[in-house]
Write an enzyme that holds these catalytic residues in place. Structure first.
Site, mmCIF file in Angstrom:
data_model
loop_
_atom_site.group_PDB
_atom_site.id
_atom_site.type_symbol
_atom_site.label_atom_id
_atom_site.label_comp_id
_atom_site.label_asym_id
_atom_site.label_seq_id
_atom_site.Cartn_x
_atom_site.Cartn_y
_atom_site.Cartn_z
ATOM 1 N N VAL A 79 3.373 -0.196 12.819
ATOM 2 C CA VAL A 79 3.524 1.265 12.784
ATOM 3 C C VAL A 79 2.145 1.885 13.010
ATOM 4 O O VAL A 79 1.144 1.420 12.429
ATOM 5 C CB VAL A 79 4.097 1.719 11.417
ATOM 6 C CG1 VAL A 79 4.115 3.236 11.315
ATOM 7 C CG2 VAL A 79 5.494 1.143 11.199
ATOM 8 N N GLU A 111 5.292 -14.835 10.158
ATOM 9 C CA GLU A 111 3.997 -15.217 9.593
ATOM 10 C C GLU A 111 3.241 -13.954 9.224
ATOM 11 O O GLU A 111 3.335 -12.953 9.939
ATOM 12 C CB GLU A 111 3.146 -15.992 10.611
ATOM 13 C CG GLU A 111 3.489 -17.450 10.734
ATOM 14 C CD GLU A 111 4.306 -17.719 11.970
ATOM 15 O OE1 GLU A 111 4.309 -16.848 12.861
ATOM 16 O OE2 GLU A 111 4.953 -18.777 12.043
ATOM 17 N N ASN A 116 -2.680 -9.300 3.828
ATOM 18 C CA ASN A 116 -1.897 -8.123 4.257
ATOM 19 C C ASN A 116 -0.852 -7.781 3.189
ATOM 20 O O ASN A 116 0.354 -7.898 3.388
ATOM 21 C CB ASN A 116 -1.236 -8.419 5.603
ATOM 22 C CG ASN A 116 -0.723 -7.168 6.287
ATOM 23 O OD1 ASN A 116 -0.634 -6.110 5.662
ATOM 24 N ND2 ASN A 116 -0.377 -7.288 7.561
ATOM 25 N N TYR A 123 8.060 -7.137 3.094
ATOM 26 C CA TYR A 123 8.925 -8.281 3.392
ATOM 27 C C TYR A 123 9.634 -8.781 2.129
ATOM 28 O O TYR A 123 10.834 -9.090 2.170
ATOM 29 C CB TYR A 123 8.111 -9.405 4.037
ATOM 30 C CG TYR A 123 7.440 -9.010 5.337
ATOM 31 C CD1 TYR A 123 8.069 -8.150 6.230
ATOM 32 C CD2 TYR A 123 6.177 -9.473 5.679
ATOM 33 C CE1 TYR A 123 7.456 -7.770 7.417
ATOM 34 C CE2 TYR A 123 5.561 -9.111 6.869
ATOM 35 C CZ TYR A 123 6.201 -8.249 7.729
ATOM 36 O OH TYR A 123 5.599 -7.870 8.904
HETATM 37 C C1 COA Z 1 3.196 -3.313 7.399
HETATM 38 C C2 COA Z 1 3.624 -2.017 8.059
HETATM 39 C C3 COA Z 1 4.539 -2.324 9.239
HETATM 40 C C4 COA Z 1 4.416 -1.162 7.053
HETATM 41 O O1 COA Z 1 4.822 0.022 7.712
HETATM 42 P P1 COA Z 1 4.939 1.425 6.942
HETATM 43 O O2 COA Z 1 5.623 2.386 7.826
HETATM 44 O O3 COA Z 1 3.611 1.812 6.406
HETATM 45 O O4 COA Z 1 5.866 0.994 5.711
HETATM 46 P P2 COA Z 1 6.954 1.881 4.935
HETATM 47 O O5 COA Z 1 6.458 3.288 4.774
HETATM 48 O O6 COA Z 1 8.270 1.676 5.533
HETATM 49 O O7 COA Z 1 6.892 1.195 3.497
HETATM 50 C C5 COA Z 1 7.517 -0.052 3.304
HETATM 51 C C6 COA Z 1 6.836 -0.764 2.165
HETATM 52 O O8 COA Z 1 5.508 -1.125 2.538
HETATM 53 C C7 COA Z 1 4.679 -1.050 1.388
HETATM 54 N N1 COA Z 1 3.714 0.025 1.600
HETATM 55 C C8 COA Z 1 3.785 1.055 2.487
HETATM 56 N N2 COA Z 1 2.697 1.823 2.385
HETATM 57 C C9 COA Z 1 1.923 1.260 1.416
HETATM 58 C C10 COA Z 1 0.650 1.577 0.880
HETATM 59 N N3 COA Z 1 -0.037 2.651 1.265
HETATM 60 N N4 COA Z 1 0.161 0.757 -0.063
HETATM 61 C C11 COA Z 1 0.840 -0.324 -0.481
HETATM 62 N N5 COA Z 1 2.055 -0.666 -0.002
HETATM 63 C C12 COA Z 1 2.575 0.113 0.938
HETATM 64 C C13 COA Z 1 5.562 -0.719 0.205
HETATM 65 O O9 COA Z 1 6.078 -1.914 -0.337
HETATM 66 C C14 COA Z 1 6.663 0.050 0.899
HETATM 67 O O10 COA Z 1 7.858 0.049 0.165
HETATM 68 P P3 COA Z 1 8.301 1.385 -0.654
HETATM 69 O O11 COA Z 1 8.372 2.473 0.336
HETATM 70 O O12 COA Z 1 9.622 1.015 -1.247
HETATM 71 O O13 COA Z 1 7.206 1.604 -1.662
HETATM 72 C C15 COA Z 1 2.382 -1.169 8.490
HETATM 73 O O14 COA Z 1 1.511 -1.094 7.389
HETATM 74 C C16 COA Z 1 1.640 -1.730 9.690
HETATM 75 O O15 COA Z 1 2.016 -1.486 10.830
HETATM 76 N N6 COA Z 1 0.524 -2.436 9.438
HETATM 77 C C17 COA Z 1 -0.337 -2.932 10.542
HETATM 78 C C18 COA Z 1 0.352 -3.992 11.333
HETATM 79 C C19 COA Z 1 0.772 -5.141 10.433
HETATM 80 O O16 COA Z 1 0.007 -5.626 9.605
HETATM 81 N N7 COA Z 1 2.028 -5.574 10.630
HETATM 82 C C20 COA Z 1 2.570 -6.715 9.909
HETATM 83 C C21 COA Z 1 2.159 -7.980 10.582
HETATM 84 S S1 COA Z 1 2.819 -9.412 9.735
#
Ligand code: COA
Length: 154
Positions: A79, A111, A116, A123
């Site tokens: 995202v 993976e 992270n 997950y």
């Molecule tokens: C991992 C990722 C896809 C999550 O996307 P996102 O849109 O921020 O996530 P969401 O808003 O849907 O939140 C889903 C969950 O993520 C976690 N989360 C989201 N924002 C968070 C923050 N600021 N701090 C801690 N946990 C967080 C929480 O568990 C959250 O669940 P909740 O809403 O019930 O509290 C995003 O951080 C990302 O793109 N990261 C960079 C790329 C990456 O690392 N991808 C994964 C590779 S394995």
């Protein structure tokens, strides 16, 4: 006072070659070791499932997975940092899980870097569990980082 942004429901559409410029902009700010243009082209050319999440016509995230012999493998889920923590990562994963089932996957693997924690929390909340560790799997600033292997039975 901290304002908590309301969750957003994105629209989904398949990724095309013309989208890769925008996807790469997100990839390069979201990851310390981003995929290359070639990685995305290869996924599209191989027929992997490549999905975009859009808000008001703007690409804000994407996911890529492949399914073979009943196993789904998540290759990327990302995202745009400007749009994170608004429910888009969860929405992408829901969509991915649903699509993988439709493609005949009975189990999904991914993976993730142990560092992270944000992705790992997401997950786990979706029912993934850790089933293994790949040593020195990822490049890192100081050498290499392991990968946690996670699995969810569909
Ligand atoms: C991992 C990722 C896809 C999550 O996307 P996102 O849109 O921020 O996530 P969401 O808003 O849907 O939140 C889903 C969950 O993520 C976690 N989360 C989201 N924002 C968070 C923050 N600021 N701090 C801690 N946990 C967080 C929480 O568990 C959250 O669940 P909740 O809403 O019930 O509290 C995003 O951080 C990302 O793109 N990261 C960079 C790329 C990456 O690392 N991808 C994964 C590779 S394995």
């Amino acid at each position: 006072m901290n304002a908590v942004a309301a969750p957003i429901t994105p629209a989904f559409r398949p990724m095309a070659l013309e989208d890769i410029d925008r996807v790469l902009l997100i990839e390069r700010v979201a990851y310390p070791f981003p995929w290359t243009r070639g990685n995305f082209c290869d996924c599209l050319e191989s027929g992997y499932s490549c999905w975009l999440a859009e808000v008001d016509g703007e690409i804000v995230g994407y996911s890529i997975f492949m399914v073979g012999a009943g196993e789904g493998h998540i290759l990327n889920c990302c995202v745009d940092p400007h749009w994170q923590s608004r429910g888009l990562g969860r929405a992408l994963m829901y969509r991915l899980i649903e699509s993988a089932s439709e493609f005949g996957a009975e189990v999904l693997f991914l993976e993730v870097r142990p560092s992270n924690s944000r992705a790992i929390e997401l997950y786990i909340s979706l029912g993934f569990e850790t089933v293994g560790l790949r040593r020195h799997y990822y490049p890192a600033v100081l050498g290499r980082e392991d990968a946690m292997v996670m699995r969810r039975v569909l």
